[in-house]
Scaffold this motif. Structure first.
Motif, PDB file in Angstrom:
ATOM      1  N   GLY A   1       0.769  -1.250  -0.078  1.00  0.00           N
ATOM      2  CA  GLY A   1      -0.030  -0.038  -0.075  1.00  0.00           C
ATOM      3  C   GLY A   1       0.816   1.225   0.069  1.00  0.00           C
ATOM      4  N   ILE A   2       0.160   2.260  -0.339  1.00  0.00           N
ATOM      5  CA  ILE A   2       0.760   3.664  -0.190  1.00  0.00           C
ATOM      6  C   ILE A   2       0.175   4.743   0.714  1.00  0.00           C
ATOM      7  CG2 ILE A   2       1.657   5.813  -1.580  1.00  0.00           C
ATOM      8  CD1 ILE A   2       1.858   3.988  -3.685  1.00  0.00           C
ATOM      9  N   LEU A   3       0.824   5.296   1.474  1.00  0.00           N
ATOM     10  CA  LEU A   3       0.158   6.356   2.338  1.00  0.00           C
ATOM     11  C   LEU A   3      -0.441   7.373   1.650  1.00  0.00           C
ATOM     12  CD1 LEU A   3       2.382   6.322   5.626  1.00  0.00           C
ATOM     13  CD2 LEU A   3      -0.011   5.338   5.436  1.00  0.00           C
ATOM     14  N   GLU A   4      -1.595   8.049   2.229  1.00  0.00           N
ATOM     15  CA  GLU A   4      -1.848   9.209   1.747  1.00  0.00           C
ATOM     16  C   GLU A   4      -0.991  10.348   1.799  1.00  0.00           C
ATOM     17  OE1 GLU A   4      -6.032  11.607   2.361  1.00  0.00           O
ATOM     18  OE2 GLU A   4      -5.185  10.595   3.777  1.00  0.00           O
ATOM     19  N   ASN A   5      -1.049  11.064   0.621  1.00  0.00           N
ATOM     20  CA  ASN A   5      -0.155  12.354   0.346  1.00  0.00           C
ATOM     21  C   ASN A   5       1.294  11.875   0.710  1.00  0.00           C
ATOM     22  OD1 ASN A   5      -2.465  13.840   0.163  1.00  0.00           O
ATOM     23  ND2 ASN A   5      -2.799  14.028   2.494  1.00  0.00           N
ATOM     24  N   SER A   6       1.714  10.815   0.474  1.00  0.00           N
ATOM     25  CA  SER A   6       3.040  10.465   0.537  1.00  0.00           C
ATOM     26  C   SER A   6       3.395   9.200  -0.530  1.00  0.00           C
ATOM     27  CB  SER A   6       3.311   9.517   2.017  1.00  0.00           C
ATOM     28  OG  SER A   6       4.333   9.052   2.191  1.00  0.00           O
ATOM     29  N   GLU A   7       4.641   9.212  -0.643  1.00  0.00           N
ATOM     30  CA  GLU A   7       5.108   8.332  -1.547  1.00  0.00           C
ATOM     31  C   GLU A   7       5.560   6.908  -0.533  1.00  0.00           C
ATOM     32  OE1 GLU A   7       4.955   8.155  -4.915  1.00  0.00           O
ATOM     33  OE2 GLU A   7       4.025  10.004  -4.513  1.00  0.00           O
ATOM     34  N   ARG A   8       5.401   6.876   0.582  1.00  0.00           N
ATOM     35  CA  ARG A   8       5.884   6.005   1.584  1.00  0.00           C
ATOM     36  C   ARG A   8       4.992   4.599   1.256  1.00  0.00           C
ATOM     37  NH1 ARG A   8       6.214   6.294   8.004  1.00  0.00           N
ATOM     38  NH2 ARG A   8       7.758   4.512   8.312  1.00  0.00           N
ATOM     39  N   THR A   9       5.894   3.594   0.948  1.00  0.00           N
ATOM     40  CA  THR A   9       5.332   2.096   0.836  1.00  0.00           C
ATOM     41  C   THR A   9       4.931   1.528   2.134  1.00  0.00           C
ATOM     42  OG1 THR A   9       6.223   2.047  -1.493  1.00  0.00           O
ATOM     43  CG2 THR A   9       5.796  -0.016  -0.504  1.00  0.00           C
ATOM     44  N   VAL A  10       4.088   0.855   2.288  1.00  0.00           N
ATOM     45  CA  VAL A  10       3.641   0.342   3.501  1.00  0.00           C
ATOM     46  C   VAL A  10       3.257  -1.296   3.147  1.00  0.00           C
ATOM     47  CG1 VAL A  10       3.295   2.162   4.698  1.00  0.00           C
ATOM     48  CG2 VAL A  10       1.436   1.120   3.535  1.00  0.00           C
ATOM     49  N   VAL A  11       3.195  -2.144   4.302  1.00  0.00           N
ATOM     50  CA  VAL A  11       2.604  -3.551   4.214  1.00  0.00           C
ATOM     51  C   VAL A  11       1.147  -3.406   4.842  1.00  0.00           C
ATOM     52  CG1 VAL A  11       2.849  -5.970   4.899  1.00  0.00           C
ATOM     53  CG2 VAL A  11       4.770  -4.699   4.323  1.00  0.00           C
ATOM     54  N   VAL A  12       0.102  -3.748   4.207  1.00  0.00           N
ATOM     55  CA  VAL A  12      -1.094  -3.818   4.749  1.00  0.00           C
ATOM     56  C   VAL A  12      -1.532  -5.320   5.024  1.00  0.00           C
ATOM     57  CG1 VAL A  12      -3.732  -3.008   4.380  1.00  0.00           C
ATOM     58  CG2 VAL A  12      -1.878  -1.744   3.496  1.00  0.00           C
TER      59      VAL A  12
END
Length: 576
Positions: free
Chosen positions: A358-369
């Motif tokens: 996933g990608i956090l809102e207003n960010s290019e940060r990639t996350v695991v959901v």
């Protein structure tokens, strides 16, 4: 499993034509049938081991064992139930002679009922699903506005499917190929927004392989991008069989499970002659409602397109939102603040959860959901959230970092990939991490297996999936990596005794998971961790009785059992 040593020797003499000197070695080691079926190539060929067979006859024996086990799994249900009853009753009578016969019979009946349920489950679920669809579902007219498009010339008119003649007996693969080819020609029609893609050999939906999917042009094949789903089945009469309807509907339910915000999905069932449309809608968590059309002709017989053909082309010309698809995202509330995570792709699906990038809102940060499959696993998510919160004070590069959560979803970093090979520093970091977790937090992971070690972009090894972790001394039902469990835990499961959760479990699980990674024995399967029956535990106890017992493996097992963290690392390091 019931053969004594001499029965086994006679059986192998007849089946394998082995030289007598190799049979004599088996006799000298007093190998019985119940132990023979768990012997591995490593045990047979190990220098200074009990057998020391040459590679040729050893491989012949192991191949034969795998064949035997395959026949056992593929035998008739009645034969399997009888053999299971006989074997388990004998084992219990030998192991617990003081217990009453009635209790033995009750244990056997319990296990047999579970095995029968498992054997019949898939077919039964499909039939029940079809009954639910046809009994509680609603028959409807096709809900979309039908297209007015016509097809002047074949192909694309489904006029000559391989099963058009009553005498024809094409395979489902031949029908599948015909359907896909016809759909490819329909891409040239005006306003086509969705392509039909062949997925019958691709486990696109977790482990399931839908026959075809509708997907937007240019989008990659990913569960998140599936707009509608389809199945191809042969009819034996005028209508599709119960299991065929259940099969198609199951694909739709799986799409809704993998696309968490979606409310409904279209499923198409066809044999290239007729077509039927099902609409599966989410009611509550893991419950669904169903609507369906009557069967309509897909095959052009006149110059006018039949309704079934119009259904198919209308779906292909529809926008994704008309078919229930929405851009996948999840909102997280923290007081007055709402954070949106957009799901990019599906990474994996396990028994309890589905994992996305996933990608956090207003960010290019990639996350695991990580999202729970259903409400049954919410306690695991609560536990994992609490454990990761506690462990966050370590700021360890070898533990996931929790960013956001709600009842059924965890958002974490970093995004990792599978471990292609373990390195010396990986082992050191795993052992050091557990030394800290065990001593400072009194936690036991309980689910250490190769799948729960990942690597981040910086090369760090991560220990994931803490949902089944226990506090040392906690009184709780068993859940964990059954195939790697220590002997005393397996014996407790066989005896139905209370489990003593202690840190040695994690270290022995680590050692045994290493053994399974290195030797990859075909005689062991990945057992379901929340179905820890006496039979499975007994089979695993027999497996470990004849595997992983060389001098080196015995030494590192001893280190693990005695919580000698530093010695354990030094001894495992010799392997490298």
């Amino acid at each position: 499993k019931e053969f004594d040593t001499e029965n086994l020797i006679d059986f192998l003499r007849e089946k394998l034509k082995l030289k007598e000197k190799y049979l004599t070695i088996l006799r000298d080691q007093e190998v019985k049938g119940s132990s023979f079926i768990f012997i591995t190539l490593e045990v047979l060929t190990k220098k200074q081991g009990p057998f020391e067979l040459p590679y040729g006859p050893a491989q012949e024996i192991v191949t034969f064992i795998n064949k035997l086990r395959g026949e056992e799994q593929g035998g008739s249900q009645e034969q399997g139930n009888f053999m299971l009853c006989f074997y388990l009753l004998r084992q219990y009578l030998i192991s617990y002679p003081a217990e009453s016969l009635k209790r033995h019979i009750e244990k056997v009946e319990k296990i047999v009922r579970e095995e029968v349920r498992e054997l019949r489950r898939e077919v039964l679920v499909r039939k029940l699903r079809k009954a639910r669809v046809m009994t509680h579902g609603t028959i409807i007219d096709f809900p979309l506005t039908l297209i007015q498009t016509r097809r002047r010339n074949p192909p694309g008119k489904f006029q000559n499917p391989p099963n058009i003649s009553q005498d024809a007996k094409p395979s489902e693969d031949e029908i599948q190929e015909y359907f896909i080819n016809e759909c490819k020609t329909l891409r040239t029609l005006s306003d086509i927004k969705l392509h039909v893609e062949d997925t019958h050999t691709i486990p696109l939906l977790d482990t399931r392989k839908p026959d075809f999917v509708f997907i937007r042009k240019g989008r990659p094949l990913d569960p998140l991008n599936v707009v509608a789903i389809g199945g191809i089945r042969k009819r034996t009469g005028n209508n599709f069989k119960n299991a065929d309807i259940g099969h198609a509907v199951a694909f739709g339910e799986k799409v809704l499970q993998l696309q968490p915000q979606r409310q409904y999905v279209y499923a198409v069932l066809t044999d290239c002659i007729i077509i039927r449309i099902f609409i599966i809608a989410r009611v509550d968590n893991n419950y669904f409602s169903y609507r369906y059309t009557a069967s309509e002709s897909l095959t052009y017989n006149t110059s006018n397109p039949p309704n079934g053909w119009k259904y198919l082309v209308t779906i292909m010309q529809s926008s994704p939102d008309q078919l229930g698809w929405i851009e996948p995202s999840i909102n997280f509330e923290d007081g007055s603040t709402i954070t949106t995570v957009t799901l990019v792709r599906s990474i994996s699906a396990g028994r309890t959860s589905i994992v996305y990038e996933g990608i956090l809102e207003n960010s290019e940060r990639t996350v695991v959901v990580k999202k729970a499959k259903n409400a049954l696993y919410l306690p695991c998510f609560t536990n994992e959230k609490n454990v990761l919160t506690r462990l966050s004070v370590l700021n360890s590069p070898h533990l996931p970092k929790l960013l956001l959560s709600n009842d059924d979803t965890l958002v974490m970093t970093p995004l990792c990939s599978k471990v292609k090979n373990l390195q010396i520093n990986d082992i050191e970091n795993i052992i050091k991490t557990f030394k800290t977790v065990h001593s400072n937090f009194q936690l036991v992971h309980m689910d250490l297996r190769k799948y729960n070690f990942l690597r981040d972009d910086d090369g760090n090894i991560l220990i994931i999936d803490w949902g089944y972790s226990k506090t040392q001394g906690e009184n709780a039902p068993f859940a964990g990596a059954l195939e790697c469990m220590p002997d005393n835990i397996l014996q407790s499961l066989i005896n139905e005794d209370q489990i003593n959760y202690e840190p040695t479990i994690d270290l022995i699980c680590l050692v045994r998971s290493l053994y399974l990674v290195l030797h990859q024995p075909l005689s062991i399967e990945r057992f379901s961790f929340n179905r820890a029956t006496e039979k499975r535990a007994l089979d695993l106890l027999n497996f470990w009785a004849v595997n992983g017992n060389s001098e080196w493996w015995s030494k590192i097992n001893s280190d693990a059992k005695n919580l000698k963290y530093d010695d354990l690392f030094e001894d495992i390091k010799k392997l490298f």
